[in-house]
Motif scaffolding. Structure first.
Motif, PDB file in Angstrom:
ATOM      1  N   MET A 293      14.570  47.638-125.911  1.00 22.99           N
ATOM      2  CA  MET A 293      13.992  46.448-125.312  1.00 22.99           C
ATOM      3  C   MET A 293      14.039  45.328-126.336  1.00 22.99           C
ATOM      4  O   MET A 293      13.630  45.510-127.476  1.00 22.99           O
ATOM      5  N   LYS A 294      14.554  44.179-125.931  1.00 18.90           N
ATOM      6  CA  LYS A 294      14.550  43.036-126.825  1.00 18.90           C
ATOM      7  C   LYS A 294      13.091  42.671-127.051  1.00 18.90           C
ATOM      8  O   LYS A 294      12.361  42.356-126.122  1.00 18.90           O
ATOM      9  N   GLU A 295      12.689  42.776-128.295  1.00 20.95           N
ATOM     10  CA  GLU A 295      11.267  42.652-128.596  1.00 20.95           C
ATOM     11  C   GLU A 295      10.784  41.207-128.612  1.00 20.95           C
ATOM     12  O   GLU A 295      11.401  40.337-129.219  1.00 20.95           O
ATOM     13  N   LEU A 296       9.695  41.002-127.939  1.00 20.01           N
ATOM     14  CA  LEU A 296       8.966  39.751-128.044  1.00 20.01           C
ATOM     15  C   LEU A 296       8.068  39.867-129.264  1.00 20.01           C
ATOM     16  O   LEU A 296       7.699  40.972-129.667  1.00 20.01           O
ATOM     17  N   LYS A 297       7.681  38.757-129.833  1.00 13.99           N
ATOM     18  CA  LYS A 297       6.848  38.782-131.037  1.00 13.99           C
ATOM     19  C   LYS A 297       5.525  39.503-130.804  1.00 13.99           C
ATOM     20  O   LYS A 297       5.110  40.322-131.607  1.00 13.99           O
ATOM     21  N   ILE A 298       4.874  39.223-129.677  1.00 19.63           N
ATOM     22  CA  ILE A 298       3.580  39.849-129.394  1.00 19.63           C
ATOM     23  C   ILE A 298       3.741  41.356-129.224  1.00 19.63           C
ATOM     24  O   ILE A 298       2.907  42.141-129.658  1.00 19.63           O
ATOM     25  N   PHE A 299       4.843  41.759-128.570  1.00 22.14           N
ATOM     26  CA  PHE A 299       5.126  43.182-128.389  1.00 22.14           C
ATOM     27  C   PHE A 299       5.270  43.853-129.753  1.00 22.14           C
ATOM     28  O   PHE A 299       4.657  44.896-130.015  1.00 22.14           O
ATOM     29  N   SER A 300       6.049  43.256-130.610  1.00 21.34           N
ATOM     30  CA  SER A 300       6.273  43.807-131.948  1.00 21.34           C
ATOM     31  C   SER A 300       4.967  43.880-132.741  1.00 21.34           C
ATOM     32  O   SER A 300       4.701  44.875-133.421  1.00 21.34           O
ATOM     33  N   LEU A 301       4.161  42.831-132.644  1.00 24.36           N
ATOM     34  CA  LEU A 301       2.870  42.828-133.352  1.00 24.36           C
ATOM     35  C   LEU A 301       1.955  43.942-132.846  1.00 24.36           C
ATOM     36  O   LEU A 301       1.287  44.609-133.634  1.00 24.36           O
ATOM     37  N   LEU A 302       1.924  44.132-131.544  1.00 21.12           N
ATOM     38  CA  LEU A 302       1.072  45.179-130.973  1.00 21.12           C
ATOM     39  C   LEU A 302       1.567  46.572-131.359  1.00 21.12           C
ATOM     40  O   LEU A 302       0.766  47.466-131.637  1.00 21.12           O
ATOM     41  N   VAL A 303       2.865  46.763-131.368  1.00 19.15           N
ATOM     42  CA  VAL A 303       3.426  48.064-131.747  1.00 19.15           C
ATOM     43  C   VAL A 303       3.085  48.390-133.198  1.00 19.15           C
ATOM     44  O   VAL A 303       2.752  49.532-133.524  1.00 19.15           O
ATOM     45  N   LYS A 304       3.138  47.391-134.056  1.00 16.12           N
ATOM     46  CA  LYS A 304       2.937  47.610-135.493  1.00 16.12           C
ATOM     47  C   LYS A 304       1.477  47.473-135.933  1.00 16.12           C
ATOM     48  O   LYS A 304       1.150  47.782-137.074  1.00 16.12           O
ATOM     49  N   SER A 305       0.591  47.043-135.033  1.00 15.61           N
ATOM     50  CA  SER A 305      -0.807  46.800-135.417  1.00 15.61           C
ATOM     51  C   SER A 305      -1.546  48.109-135.704  1.00 15.61           C
ATOM     52  O   SER A 305      -1.146  49.189-135.264  1.00 15.61           O
ATOM     53  N   ASN A 306      -2.637  47.985-136.423  1.00 11.35           N
ATOM     54  CA  ASN A 306      -3.537  49.110-136.672  1.00 11.35           C
ATOM     55  C   ASN A 306      -4.032  49.648-135.334  1.00 11.35           C
ATOM     56  O   ASN A 306      -4.288  48.875-134.408  1.00 11.35           O
ATOM     57  N   ILE A 307      -4.182  50.959-135.225  1.00 10.15           N
ATOM     58  CA  ILE A 307      -4.582  51.572-133.948  1.00 10.15           C
ATOM     59  C   ILE A 307      -5.936  51.052-133.470  1.00 10.15           C
ATOM     60  O   ILE A 307      -6.153  50.834-132.275  1.00 10.15           O
ATOM     61  N   GLY A 308      -6.870  50.820-134.382  1.00 11.64           N
ATOM     62  CA  GLY A 308      -8.180  50.289-134.007  1.00 11.64           C
ATOM     63  C   GLY A 308      -8.078  48.889-133.419  1.00 11.64           C
ATOM     64  O   GLY A 308      -8.755  48.563-132.444  1.00 11.64           O
ATOM     65  N   ILE A 309      -7.219  48.083-134.000  1.00 13.65           N
ATOM     66  CA  ILE A 309      -7.004  46.724-133.491  1.00 13.65           C
ATOM     67  C   ILE A 309      -6.330  46.787-132.118  1.00 13.65           C
ATOM     68  O   ILE A 309      -6.721  46.073-131.193  1.00 13.65           O
ATOM     69  N   PHE A 310      -5.348  47.649-131.988  1.00 15.35           N
ATOM     70  CA  PHE A 310      -4.650  47.807-130.708  1.00 15.35           C
ATOM     71  C   PHE A 310      -5.628  48.206-129.606  1.00 15.35           C
ATOM     72  O   PHE A 310      -5.688  47.568-128.551  1.00 15.35           O
ATOM     73  N   VAL A 311      -6.409  49.241-129.854  1.00 13.93           N
ATOM     74  CA  VAL A 311      -7.394  49.695-128.862  1.00 13.93           C
ATOM     75  C   VAL A 311      -8.412  48.585-128.604  1.00 13.93           C
ATOM     76  O   VAL A 311      -8.766  48.316-127.445  1.00 13.93           O
ATOM     77  N   GLY A 312      -8.872  47.925-129.654  1.00 15.31           N
ATOM     78  CA  GLY A 312      -9.856  46.847-129.507  1.00 15.31           C
ATOM     79  C   GLY A 312      -9.345  45.692-128.664  1.00 15.31           C
ATOM     80  O   GLY A 312     -10.080  45.148-127.829  1.00 15.31           O
ATOM     81  N   ILE A 313      -8.089  45.319-128.851  1.00 15.78           N
ATOM     82  CA  ILE A 313      -7.503  44.219-128.068  1.00 15.78           C
ATOM     83  C   ILE A 313      -7.495  44.580-126.583  1.00 15.78           C
ATOM     84  O   ILE A 313      -7.919  43.783-125.738  1.00 15.78           O
ATOM     85  N   PHE A 314      -7.048  45.776-126.253  1.00 15.15           N
ATOM     86  CA  PHE A 314      -6.979  46.158-124.843  1.00 15.15           C
ATOM     87  C   PHE A 314      -8.366  46.397-124.247  1.00 15.15           C
ATOM     88  O   PHE A 314      -8.596  46.104-123.071  1.00 15.15           O
ATOM     89  N   PHE A 315      -9.294  46.894-125.044  1.00 17.44           N
ATOM     90  CA  PHE A 315     -10.671  47.060-124.564  1.00 17.44           C
ATOM     91  C   PHE A 315     -11.297  45.691-124.276  1.00 17.44           C
ATOM     92  O   PHE A 315     -11.947  45.495-123.245  1.00 17.44           O
ATOM     93  N   MET A 316     -11.067  44.733-125.164  1.00 14.88           N
ATOM     94  CA  MET A 316     -11.605  43.385-124.939  1.00 14.88           C
ATOM     95  C   MET A 316     -10.958  42.735-123.713  1.00 14.88           C
ATOM     96  O   MET A 316     -11.626  42.023-122.959  1.00 14.88           O
TER      97      MET A 316
END
Length: 163
Positions: A1-24
């Motif tokens: 998949m041609k990566e969008l910046k936000i996609f790439s950031l979410l893939v590479k983010s800390n797991i706690g931040i990733f879960v926190g973003i989607f929970f929020m």
């Protein structure tokens, strides 16, 4: 998949931040329905569990069992099947995510408000699952179960304190 910046950031983010973003995102999507009377959100299944097993049974069911079951059916199965049928990642995203969210919403048929609310939640969980499949720290299934469990725990606590 041609990566969008936000996609790439979410893939590479800390797991706690990733879960926190989607929970929020889940919390914010539910704020849209904050002023709708509770009568429109009554869940007969939860009421039955409470009558037969009490609050502990509701807590266990809502926070542990339901997120595993619903993630297996509405995110894991649907997205994986569509991913097997369609090879282009971008097409998978634009087909699987809405189908997953629609199926999730159709299962939450307590009222039209609840279904719309569940559709938004289903979108959030499906996007988290889709992106989670590109992460290397935890399986996407576990990530979505955690996000969904956090939401159900939050909803359980809010319900208990009268919101």
């Amino acid at each position: 998949m041609k990566e969008l910046k936000i996609f790439s950031l979410l893939v590479k983010s800390n797991i706690g931040i990733f879960v926190g973003i989607f929970f929020m995102m889940d919390i914010l999507s539910n704020l849209l329905f904050w002023r709708i009377p509770k009568i429109n959100f009554q869940n007969e299944n939860i009421e039955f569990i409470q009558e037969s097993g009490g609050k502990a049974a509701v807590f266990f069911t809502a926070v542990f069992f339901v997120p595993v079951f619903e993630t297996l059916i509405y995110q894991f199965s649907i997205i994986k099947i569509i991913r097997c049928l369609i090879k282009k990642s971008l097409w998978v995203f634009f087909i699987a995510v809405p189908i997953s969210a629609i199926c999730f919403a159709l299962d939450h048929h307590y009222s039209i408000y609840y279904q719309i609310n569940a559709f938004l939640g289903g979108l959030i969980y499906a996007v988290a699952f889709f992106i989670g499949e590109y992460r290397r720290d935890l399986p996407a299934f576990i990530i979505v179960v955690i996000i969904h469990s956090l939401w159900n725990l939050f909803a359980f606590i809010m319900n208990e304190i009268g919101y």
